[in-house]
Design an enzyme around this catalytic site. Structure first.
Site, mmCIF file in Angstrom:
data_model
loop_
_atom_site.group_PDB
_atom_site.id
_atom_site.type_symbol
_atom_site.label_atom_id
_atom_site.label_comp_id
_atom_site.label_asym_id
_atom_site.label_seq_id
_atom_site.Cartn_x
_atom_site.Cartn_y
_atom_site.Cartn_z
ATOM 1 C CG HIS A 1 -14.102 -18.963 -30.230
ATOM 2 N ND1 HIS A 1 -14.678 -18.559 -30.934
ATOM 3 C CD2 HIS A 1 -13.307 -20.077 -30.725
ATOM 4 C CE1 HIS A 1 -15.440 -19.376 -31.690
ATOM 5 N NE2 HIS A 1 -14.280 -20.751 -31.939
ATOM 6 C CG ASP B 1 -18.068 -19.390 -28.922
ATOM 7 O OD1 ASP B 1 -17.133 -18.051 -28.271
ATOM 8 O OD2 ASP B 1 -19.092 -19.206 -30.100
#
Length: 206
Positions: free
Chosen positions: A74, A51
């Protein structure tokens, strides 16, 4: 699955020379999440997660992120903001001398639609290297649950300076601001992002 580190309700916090790792397909494994804190500095750290490498939430002020290597993951995100009622403002974020390697996003600001009013202001992203990043620079004010009501998080005074490297998608800069409280004073200076050779080869063979 969850955040590796959550820095909250803190003042004068510093972390450096850390190594944070989790599988690329592990959900919600932010390397660090910073919220409700003042004067936070994260430096000289390598983060590989599924993430956000670093996410900055409500109430974060005077945050410095320096010499971070991020990827997979991310990217580095301000947000998501506006999910909860009456969130605190985000102000004074510096992201400098960072490298993003094959991340889904690069430098991202994300807010939920139908939010209460708040502000995200005074952000500097400087001397950033992107290597095969899908969305190098993105503002997404329709993040998460779709709604016809716009986000009321006001984004302003954001500078992207000396951002270089490659993108794996044809859209390197995507600014999707709120229709109700449009972004204000967004500046891009010396941004040079090219489509990676891998993407060019794929399109040529299509």
């Amino acid at each position: 699955m969850g955040f590796h580190m959550h820095i909250t309700n803190s003042n004068l916090f510093r972390a450096y020379r850390l190594s944070i790792t989790s599988p690329a397909d592990s959900p919600n494994t932010d390397g660090m999440h910073i919220s409700r804190s003042n004067t936070v500095k994260i430096s000289r750290t390598v983060i590989k997660t599924g993430d956000d490498c670093i996410s900055i939430g409500q109430g974060a002020t005077n945050v410095t992120i320096f010499k971070i290597t991020c990827g997979p993951g991310h990217g580095i995100s301000v947000g998501s903001l506006g999910k909860l009622p009456k969130e605190m403002d985000v102000q004074g974020v510096i992201v400098k001398n960072c490298t993003l390697l094959g991340t889904t996003n690069g430098l991202r600001i994300k807010t939920y639609p139908a939010s209460d009013p708040s502000r995200a202001t005074g952000m500097l992203f400087q001397d950033i290297i992107m290597d095969n990043v899908q969305n190098p620079i993105i503002i997404d004010q329709s993040y998460g649950t779709k709604s016809s009501k716009p986000s009321l998080v006001k984004i302003s005074n954001v500078i992207y300076q000396n951002v270089h490297g490659t993108t794996s998608t044809p859209v390197a800069v995507n600014l999707m601001c709120s229709s109700q409280v449009p972004c204000q004073n967004i500046r891009l200076n010396n941004v040079n992002l090219k489509i990676s050779r891998q993407f060019e080869t794929h399109c040529y063979l299509c």
